[in-house]
Write a protein that holds these residues in place. Structure first.
Motif, PDB file in Angstrom:
ATOM      1  N   ASP A  39       0.859  -1.176   0.000  1.00 22.52           N
ATOM      2  CA  ASP A  39       0.000   0.000   0.000  1.00 22.52           C
ATOM      3  C   ASP A  39       0.899   1.231   0.000  1.00 22.52           C
ATOM      4  O   ASP A  39       2.080   1.144   0.355  1.00 22.52           O
ATOM      5  N   SER A  40       0.362   2.356  -0.412  1.00 23.48           N
ATOM      6  CA  SER A  40       1.154   3.584  -0.427  1.00 23.48           C
ATOM      7  C   SER A  40       0.314   4.778  -0.014  1.00 23.48           C
ATOM      8  O   SER A  40      -0.912   4.759  -0.120  1.00 23.48           O
ATOM      9  N   GLN A  41       1.023   5.790   0.464  1.00 16.07           N
ATOM     10  CA  GLN A  41       0.394   7.054   0.845  1.00 16.07           C
ATOM     11  C   GLN A  41       1.264   8.192   0.347  1.00 16.07           C
ATOM     12  O   GLN A  41       2.494   8.135   0.445  1.00 16.07           O
ATOM     13  N   LEU A  42       0.621   9.190  -0.169  1.00 18.11           N
ATOM     14  CA  LEU A  42       1.297  10.401  -0.625  1.00 18.11           C
ATOM     15  C   LEU A  42       1.397  11.362   0.555  1.00 18.11           C
ATOM     16  O   LEU A  42       0.398  11.635   1.220  1.00 18.11           O
ATOM     17  N   THR A  51       5.340  -2.590   2.092  1.00 16.65           N
ATOM     18  CA  THR A  51       5.045  -3.940   1.620  1.00 16.65           C
ATOM     19  C   THR A  51       5.002  -4.864   2.830  1.00 16.65           C
ATOM     20  O   THR A  51       5.960  -4.931   3.601  1.00 16.65           O
ATOM     21  N   GLY A  52       3.869  -5.532   2.988  1.00 14.65           N
ATOM     22  CA  GLY A  52       3.692  -6.459   4.096  1.00 14.65           C
ATOM     23  C   GLY A  52       3.888  -7.897   3.654  1.00 14.65           C
ATOM     24  O   GLY A  52       3.473  -8.276   2.557  1.00 14.65           O
ATOM     25  N   ILE A  53       4.538  -8.676   4.508  1.00 14.94           N
ATOM     26  CA  ILE A  53       4.662 -10.123   4.343  1.00 14.94           C
ATOM     27  C   ILE A  53       3.964 -10.728   5.551  1.00 14.94           C
ATOM     28  O   ILE A  53       4.265 -10.367   6.696  1.00 14.94           O
ATOM     29  N   TYR A  54       3.045 -11.657   5.296  1.00 16.65           N
ATOM     30  CA  TYR A  54       2.194 -12.170   6.365  1.00 16.65           C
ATOM     31  C   TYR A  54       2.020 -13.668   6.187  1.00 16.65           C
ATOM     32  O   TYR A  54       1.505 -14.114   5.158  1.00 16.65           O
ATOM     33  N   PHE A 155      -6.315  -8.386   2.306  1.00 21.00           N
ATOM     34  CA  PHE A 155      -6.144  -7.694   3.586  1.00 21.00           C
ATOM     35  C   PHE A 155      -4.706  -7.270   3.875  1.00 21.00           C
ATOM     36  O   PHE A 155      -4.485  -6.308   4.601  1.00 21.00           O
ATOM     37  N   VAL A 156      -3.704  -7.954   3.317  1.00 23.40           N
ATOM     38  CA  VAL A 156      -2.322  -7.556   3.604  1.00 23.40           C
ATOM     39  C   VAL A 156      -2.050  -6.182   2.999  1.00 23.40           C
ATOM     40  O   VAL A 156      -1.420  -5.335   3.625  1.00 23.40           O
ATOM     41  N   ALA A 161      -0.501  -3.520   5.447  1.00 22.89           N
ATOM     42  CA  ALA A 161       0.466  -2.567   4.887  1.00 22.89           C
ATOM     43  C   ALA A 161      -0.048  -1.130   4.991  1.00 22.89           C
ATOM     44  O   ALA A 161       0.726  -0.206   5.228  1.00 22.89           O
ATOM     45  N   ASN A 162      -1.360  -0.951   4.829  1.00 17.19           N
ATOM     46  CA  ASN A 162      -1.960   0.378   4.918  1.00 17.19           C
ATOM     47  C   ASN A 162      -1.660   1.042   6.252  1.00 17.19           C
ATOM     48  O   ASN A 162      -1.384   2.240   6.320  1.00 17.19           O
ATOM     49  N   ARG A 163      -1.685   0.278   7.311  1.00 14.50           N
ATOM     50  CA  ARG A 163      -1.420   0.794   8.649  1.00 14.50           C
ATOM     51  C   ARG A 163      -0.028   1.421   8.733  1.00 14.50           C
ATOM     52  O   ARG A 163       0.189   2.400   9.437  1.00 14.50           O
ATOM     53  N   TYR A 164       0.934   0.861   8.002  1.00 12.40           N
ATOM     54  CA  TYR A 164       2.319   1.321   8.080  1.00 12.40           C
ATOM     55  C   TYR A 164       2.688   2.333   6.991  1.00 12.40           C
ATOM     56  O   TYR A 164       3.677   3.037   7.125  1.00 12.40           O
ATOM     57  N   SER A 165       1.913   2.408   5.937  1.00  9.43           N
ATOM     58  CA  SER A 165       2.234   3.345   4.860  1.00  9.43           C
ATOM     59  C   SER A 165       1.908   4.788   5.243  1.00  9.43           C
ATOM     60  O   SER A 165       2.393   5.720   4.605  1.00  9.43           O
ATOM     61  N   ARG A 166       1.134   4.974   6.268  1.00  2.56           N
ATOM     62  CA  ARG A 166       0.733   6.322   6.691  1.00  2.56           C
ATOM     63  C   ARG A 166       1.857   7.098   7.376  1.00  2.56           C
ATOM     64  O   ARG A 166       1.857   8.314   7.394  1.00  2.56           O
ATOM     65  N   ASP A 167       2.811   6.378   7.947  1.00  2.00           N
ATOM     66  CA  ASP A 167       3.928   7.006   8.656  1.00  2.00           C
ATOM     67  C   ASP A 167       5.169   6.938   7.772  1.00  2.00           C
ATOM     68  O   ASP A 167       5.621   5.857   7.414  1.00  2.00           O
TER      69      ASP A 167
END
Length: 171
Positions: A39-42, A51-54, A155-156, A161-167
């Protein structure tokens, strides 16, 4: 490339492979889903890709980690942004497939119930503008031993990944 999760920091790709193998060897006579998604965030003039590995032992826990890439570029075009996310997922899936193939084969021949499905979680879905990109993004994974999943099953990408792309800080 460095990886982290809530407990482990600054892991190499070799460390990630070792952690996945360790997690599987704790209970090898099970079914597993190994999923990768990006996931990515501008944020201003940069774009943060996570990028998440689960790895999920069905019904019995999971282990995951994140790799962040901060690019000094604004990905404002939706197709370009989703293509970059998908290509990062593809790259990681390919690396995991190559590195884990032998060890997973060794486990599979020794344990009757062992099964490990490799999944690519793509951040597109049947609602919204990304619906136009589904066929193209899923096409990345044709011919690979990978199940390509889209929202809501992805969901990954869309959650982990979305949770971590924000920071934009790299942990």
């Amino acid at each position: 490339m460095r990886f982290f999760n809530t407990v482990q920091k600054n892991m190499s790709f070799v460390d990630v492979i070792a952690s996945i193998e360790y997690f599987i060897r704790l209970d090898p006579d099970c079914r597993y889903r190994l999923a990768v998604g990006t996931d990515s965030q501008l944020k201003g003039r940069i774009t943060c890709f996570a990028t998440g590995i689960y790895i999920h032992r069905e019904g019995r826990g999971a282990w995951g980690c994140i790799c962040k890439r901060i690019l000094n570029r604004q990905y404002t075009n939706l197709r370009e942004k989703i293509t970059k996310e998908t290509s990062l997922t593809y790259e990681m899936v390919n690396m995991l497939n190559q590195e884990l193939l032998t060890s997973l084969y060794d486990i599979a021949v020794r344990y009757e119930n062992f099964d490990c499905r490799l999944e690519a979680h793509i951040d597109v879905g049947t609602r919204g503008e990304t619906r136009k990109l589904i066929k193209e993004m899923v096409g990345y994974f044709e011919g690979m031993p990978v199940d390509a999943k889209i929202k809501p099953e992805a969901f990954v990408a869309s959650s982990y990944a979305n949770r971590y792309s924000r920071d934009t800080r790299v942990s």
